[in-house]
Design a protein around this motif. Structure first.
Motif, PDB file in Angstrom:
ATOM      1  N   ARG A  21       0.844  -1.185   0.000  1.00 10.94           N
ATOM      2  CA  ARG A  21       0.000   0.000   0.000  1.00 10.94           C
ATOM      3  C   ARG A  21       0.876   1.231   0.000  1.00 10.94           C
ATOM      4  O   ARG A  21       1.732   1.388   0.853  1.00 10.94           O
ATOM      5  CB  ARG A  21      -0.901  -0.021   1.246  1.00 10.94           C
ATOM      6  N   GLN A  22       0.667   2.121  -0.964  1.00  9.17           N
ATOM      7  CA  GLN A  22       1.576   3.233  -1.136  1.00  9.17           C
ATOM      8  C   GLN A  22       1.148   4.419  -0.312  1.00  9.17           C
ATOM      9  O   GLN A  22      -0.024   4.689  -0.148  1.00  9.17           O
ATOM     10  CB  GLN A  22       1.635   3.641  -2.609  1.00  9.17           C
ATOM     11  N   LYS A  23       2.132   5.107   0.218  1.00  7.75           N
ATOM     12  CA  LYS A  23       1.860   6.315   0.986  1.00  7.75           C
ATOM     13  C   LYS A  23       1.727   7.481   0.023  1.00  7.75           C
ATOM     14  O   LYS A  23       2.592   7.715  -0.796  1.00  7.75           O
ATOM     15  CB  LYS A  23       3.008   6.580   1.961  1.00  7.75           C
ATOM     16  N   LEU A  24       0.628   8.205   0.130  1.00  4.28           N
ATOM     17  CA  LEU A  24       0.398   9.366  -0.742  1.00  4.28           C
ATOM     18  C   LEU A  24       0.157  10.568   0.129  1.00  4.28           C
ATOM     19  O   LEU A  24      -0.881  10.712   0.740  1.00  4.28           O
ATOM     20  CB  LEU A  24      -0.807   9.116  -1.655  1.00  4.28           C
ATOM     21  N   SER A  25       1.121  11.447   0.225  1.00  7.01           N
ATOM     22  CA  SER A  25       0.974  12.642   1.053  1.00  7.01           C
ATOM     23  C   SER A  25       0.026  13.623   0.410  1.00  7.01           C
ATOM     24  O   SER A  25      -0.066  13.717  -0.797  1.00  7.01           O
ATOM     25  CB  SER A  25       2.342  13.309   1.239  1.00  7.01           C
ATOM     26  N   GLY A 297     -10.186  -1.529  -7.612  1.00  3.65           N
ATOM     27  CA  GLY A 297      -9.349  -2.616  -8.084  1.00  3.65           C
ATOM     28  C   GLY A 297      -8.407  -2.126  -9.154  1.00  3.65           C
ATOM     29  O   GLY A 297      -8.517  -1.009  -9.666  1.00  3.65           O
ATOM     30  N   GLY A 298      -7.458  -2.947  -9.562  1.00  4.75           N
ATOM     31  CA  GLY A 298      -6.522  -2.550 -10.608  1.00  4.75           C
ATOM     32  C   GLY A 298      -5.320  -1.831 -10.027  1.00  4.75           C
ATOM     33  O   GLY A 298      -4.928  -2.070  -8.890  1.00  4.75           O
ATOM     34  N   GLY A 299      -4.750  -0.931 -10.804  1.00  8.77           N
ATOM     35  CA  GLY A 299      -3.462  -0.356 -10.445  1.00  8.77           C
ATOM     36  C   GLY A 299      -3.521   1.071  -9.962  1.00  8.77           C
ATOM     37  O   GLY A 299      -4.555   1.734  -9.995  1.00  8.77           O
ATOM     38  N   TYR A 300      -2.370   1.516  -9.556  1.00 12.56           N
ATOM     39  CA  TYR A 300      -2.188   2.874  -9.040  1.00 12.56           C
ATOM     40  C   TYR A 300      -2.212   3.870 -10.191  1.00 12.56           C
ATOM     41  O   TYR A 300      -1.499   3.718 -11.185  1.00 12.56           O
ATOM     42  CB  TYR A 300      -0.843   2.938  -8.316  1.00 12.56           C
ATOM     43  N   GLU A 301      -3.043   4.887 -10.070  1.00  8.87           N
ATOM     44  CA  GLU A 301      -3.089   5.983 -11.040  1.00  8.87           C
ATOM     45  C   GLU A 301      -2.738   7.265 -10.292  1.00  8.87           C
ATOM     46  O   GLU A 301      -3.492   7.716  -9.425  1.00  8.87           O
ATOM     47  CB  GLU A 301      -4.476   6.101 -11.672  1.00  8.87           C
ATOM     48  N   VAL A 331      -0.848  -7.324   0.254  1.00  9.77           N
ATOM     49  CA  VAL A 331       0.103  -7.946  -0.668  1.00  9.77           C
ATOM     50  C   VAL A 331      -0.114  -7.457  -2.090  1.00  9.77           C
ATOM     51  O   VAL A 331       0.825  -7.081  -2.792  1.00  9.77           O
ATOM     52  CB  VAL A 331      -0.020  -9.484  -0.605  1.00  9.77           C
ATOM     53  N   THR A 332      -1.372  -7.457  -2.517  1.00  6.68           N
ATOM     54  CA  THR A 332      -1.723  -7.000  -3.865  1.00  6.68           C
ATOM     55  C   THR A 332      -2.692  -5.836  -3.725  1.00  6.68           C
ATOM     56  O   THR A 332      -3.870  -6.038  -3.418  1.00  6.68           O
ATOM     57  CB  THR A 332      -2.366  -8.126  -4.690  1.00  6.68           C
ATOM     58  N   ALA A 333      -2.194  -4.647  -3.933  1.00 11.29           N
ATOM     59  CA  ALA A 333      -2.998  -3.443  -3.699  1.00 11.29           C
ATOM     60  C   ALA A 333      -4.175  -3.361  -4.662  1.00 11.29           C
ATOM     61  O   ALA A 333      -4.075  -3.725  -5.830  1.00 11.29           O
ATOM     62  CB  ALA A 333      -2.131  -2.196  -3.835  1.00 11.29           C
ATOM     63  N   ALA A 334      -5.315  -2.880  -4.140  1.00 13.36           N
ATOM     64  CA  ALA A 334      -6.507  -2.629  -4.941  1.00 13.36           C
ATOM     65  C   ALA A 334      -6.877  -1.164  -4.782  1.00 13.36           C
ATOM     66  O   ALA A 334      -7.066  -0.682  -3.666  1.00 13.36           O
ATOM     67  CB  ALA A 334      -7.653  -3.528  -4.492  1.00 13.36           C
TER      68      ALA A 334
END
Length: 809
Positions: A21-25, A297-301, A331-334
């Motif tokens: 899970r990505q940190k987005l400031s 679901g899917g990827g980071y935009e 494990v697999t980000a949504a």
């Protein structure tokens, strides 16, 4: 549920996806940058080549290198390409229409462009498979008596909450989905109405950029009719806010809410990234405190992530479905549920026994809470009802609970509402190691076990401020307060603007539509004169409870030191650029140089660069000055992220590079400060060094620039320390000072007093309301921004900065 199809690529190479899970400031935003002489960065280039059907073929998203005065004419940036709309939440992001050309061909034309910073093909969003198990069931999720064969009390305790609160309609809830049947007899009384719009007249009556948006907007057809032609959005709406106690159908969690219908998915459940961003943009603009997002679901935009993060400024809560893939989101980000912005709530689904649904995604750190999502009975288009299953159905239970809480506590912040949501949840053994804290929603506990938010005795403060430019001149300033303030208490008399030639007139103070009276715009005649400018605001601006400002956060409202100041230096920037590409190879150091052939005394230096490199934490980047002093800009940050895109190393940036996230778009403070360069001559050879410290990942330096602003000379006056009570007796007379020709500060102020002024040990007023109750002191504060820079104590610290909470740049 909805799934995003698409993968981020850098031109010519794959940009790896990251499962964590990505940190987005909230500070990771598209910056307004003056200049960027490097080619455009293209996302998803290879995916467009492989399967163009995954992207819209007649539009794309892009950002410009020079955001001032964008060109909306056809062909301005590429043949057949025309900018058609922008976004409030992501400044400098535009959707562009493609005419008479293919998407792939347009991307190829844009790649070498120096006018375009980033290009994002418009990714297609599709409905993911909802477990097809519709069966008739009653509302066990709200009150479970075992009527569906489930466990007694395995519910959200809605009836307990209704003993205290059934809703007031104060909180606007945006539903980003397939639309809503706003004529449904169980919904129509709770549908939001835009009172500033006249239905059917074909006019944008409220000037918000949308025509006939009476109940929301349809971003598929670009009309004001968000009617549901699928069913998904109407089902979600019923769980949030079907009218309660009306003798028909069902009851939502909130009986009396306001549902804003924002349709960005078509009749098949498909939509596009640009429309999802536009729908969220509209929601925040028009005052929605919460949005329900039963898609994902899917990827980071990055563009969507930036919009979600930016929504935190207005206190917006983004509730999202965790997904229906039975997978671990740790494990697999949504996405969007996995954006780690503090305003995102990720929701899993449980059944009538309180057990995690077989289809539900989970994650002990990435999924925040669970709610009923199996065989949920709710409204459907055409005045009908039916049962659906999915985390899409769990999500509106949480949205409804938050709206009910905010209706009961309208002064609560988003942080307070989310704290109440999490603290009141049931902790279930069956959800341990599946959902954070094993939490299942319990809206009843939000009202019966938690004390209401403590009334805030502290006044508002300005938490963000910026001057706005147009055509090289500053024309306005934007302010964001920490809480809602009374617009009637914020007038021209509360603002002062002083420049090199003295005090300038303020034209207007206006509330930003949809900001909940937290954001304001201050306008004045365009300013192009070089020099220093200071805007002063407050402190006699009231919050909803009648408190004056507390800018220095010391608990005493309305002091002179609670005046907010915003500084601007109007000056010309000198830029030196090297656009030669340099390959970055494993375990090697490469360099690129810029020679400055002019005598420039440095007032500030920013370093801008673009580099494509997978796994950016392999890199160490340094800058060596002409005097061979080495400054570390970047030291193995970003973990497994890719690329530095439009990255600016700026000592005044709000976010440090260590806190950022790849691709590090925007401004960041470097590892080592560049401030020691101030006052030095820039002439000579500057060297950018990039060291690759690990094997297997490599890249290319696309180009870099040195952005110099010359040091301005500021005339100063002898410092004298004054007490607050004495300041009220000071008389201020503006004078013009003859100074040598050049970019110098040419105005000042002369202080005199009715009686001798002697130093005193305390700068604070004796009583927190002293200033508010003393007319003379209030008048004195209007001139504060003129002369406060000249007042200092015995240590030389300017009086105006000793008690100021923060300085905006």
């Amino acid at each position: 549920m909805i799934r995003v199809v698409g993968q981020v690529r850098f031109r010519g190479s794959t940009m790896s996806r990251h499962n964590s899970r990505q940190k987005l400031s909230q500070f990771l935003l598209v910056e307004h940058l003056e200049r960027r002489d490097v080619p455009a960065m293209i996302y998803d280039f290879d995916l467009v080549r492989q399967n163009a059907a995954d992207f819209r073929d007649d539009s794309l998203l892009l950002t410009l290198t020079t955001p001032i005065a964008p060109d909306f004419s056809v062909g301005a940036y590429a043949p057949g390409l025309q900018l058609i709309r922008n976004y409030h939440l992501v400044p400098n992001l535009y959707e562009a229409k493609i005419q008479g050309a293919t998407l792939l061909g347009t991307l190829e034309k844009l790649e070498p462009s120096l006018r375009v910073a980033m290009v994002q093909p418009n990714a297609k969003i599709q409905a993911a498979g909802i477990p097809n198990d519709p069966s008739f069931s009653k509302l066990y999720g709200l009150n479970n008596t075992g009527q569906t064969g489930g466990k007694f009390d395995a519910d959200i305790d809605a009836t307990e909450a209704w003993d205290t609160q059934t809703g007031t309609g104060r909180t606007i809830v945006a539903i980003l989905d397939t639309g809503v049947d706003y004529n449904h007899p169980d919904l129509r009384d709770n549908i939001w109405t835009n009172t500033g719009e006249v239905a059917g007249n074909g006019i944008d009556d409220d000037h918000n950029g949308f025509i006939d948006d009476v109940h929301g907007y349809n971003f598929v057809t670009l009309t004001g009719d968000p009617m549901d032609d699928n069913g998904h959005g109407t089902h979600v709406a019923g769980t949030i806010g079907a009218v309660g106690d009306n003798g028909i159908g069902v009851a939502g969690v909130n009986w009396h809410t306001r549902l804003m219908a924002l349709k960005f998915l078509d009749s098949t459940g498909s939509g596009y990234l640009a429309d999802a961003i536009a729908a969220l943009d509209y929601a925040v603009q028009m005052g929605a405190r919460i949005s329900n997002n039963s898609w994902g679901g899917g990827g980071y935009e990055a563009t969507l992530g930036q919009a979600i993060a930016r929504a935190t400024v207005g206190g917006h809560i983004f509730v999202a479905a965790a997904g229906n893939s039975s997978s671990n989101n740790d494990v697999t980000a949504a996405y969007p549920a996995n954006y780690n912005s503090p305003n995102v709530v990720s929701v899993a689904a449980v059944d009538q026994n309180g057990v995690l649904a077989s289809f539900s995604n989970y994650g002990p750190t990435s999924v925040d809470i669970a709610a009923p999502g199996v065989n949920i009975y709710s409204t459907l288009p055409g005045g009908t009802y039916g049962s659906y299953s999915g985390t899409s159905m769990a999500t509106p239970h949480v949205t409804g609970a938050l709206s009910l809480y905010l209706d009961a506590h309208p002064g609560a912040s988003a942080t307070e509402a989310l704290s109440a949501l999490y603290q009141s949840a049931d902790s279930l053994t069956s959800l341990q190691n599946r959902v954070a804290g094993g939490r299942r929603l319990n809206v009843g506990n939000m009202f019966t076990q938690l004390a209401p938010p403590v009334s805030d005795p502290q006044g508002a403060r300005v938490v963000a401020g910026q001057f706005n430019q147009a055509g090289g001149s500053i024309t306005s300033a934007s302010l964001t307060f920490s809480e809602e303030v009374q617009p009637s208490s914020f007038s021209l008399a509360d603002v002062s603007l002083v420049g090199p030639l003295g005090t300038l007139a303020i034209s207007s103070v206006t509330t930003v539509t949809g900001s909940g009276n937290k954001q304001f715009t201050i306008t004045f005649a365009p300013i192009s004169q070089a020099g220093n400018y200071r805007l002063g605001v407050g402190p006699a601006i009231l919050d909803l409870t009648g408190n004056y400002m507390d800018q220095n956060v010391n608990g005493f409202n309305g002091e002179l030191s609670d005046l907010y100041t915003l500084d601007w230096t109007q000056q010309v920037q000198t830029v030196f650029t090297n656009n030669s590409r340099v390959a970055i190879r494993d375990l090697r150091t490469v360099t690129s140089t810029i020679t400055v052939d002019a005598d420039l005394i440095i007032g500030d230096l920013n370093v801008r660069m673009d580099a494509s490199h997978t796994y950016v934490s392999d890199m160490v980047i340094t800058l060596t000055s002409p005097t061979n002093v080495v400054y570390t800009l970047f030291n193995r940050r970003g973990t497994s992220g890719d690329n530095l895109i439009g990255t600016v190393f700026d000592d005044q940036a709000a976010v440090g590079i260590a806190e950022g996230l790849a691709p590090f778009t925007g401004a960041f403070r470097p590892e080592g400060s560049l401030t020691s360069l101030v006052g030095k001559n820039a002439r000579g050879k500057w060297t950018l060094s990039i060291s690759d410290k690990a094997s297997r990942d490599s890249g290319t330096l696309q180009g870099w620039s040195l952005e110099f602003t010359q040091q301005l000379q500021v005339s100063a006056m002898p410092a004298r320390r004054l007490a607050g009570s004495q300041l009220a007796k000071a008389q201020v007379a503006l004078v013009s000072v003859a100074l040598p020709v050049g970019p110098m500060w040419t105005g000042g102020a002369l202080l005199s007093a009715n009686q001798p002024l002697t130093p005193v040990p305390d700068l604070h007023a004796a009583h927190p309301m002293a200033v508010a109750n003393t007319a003379a002191a209030l008048q004195a504060r209007l001139d504060m921004s003129v002369w406060s820079r000249f007042l200092a104590d015995e240590t030389g610290t300017p009086w105006s900065t000793r008690n100021r909470a923060a300085k905006a740049y």
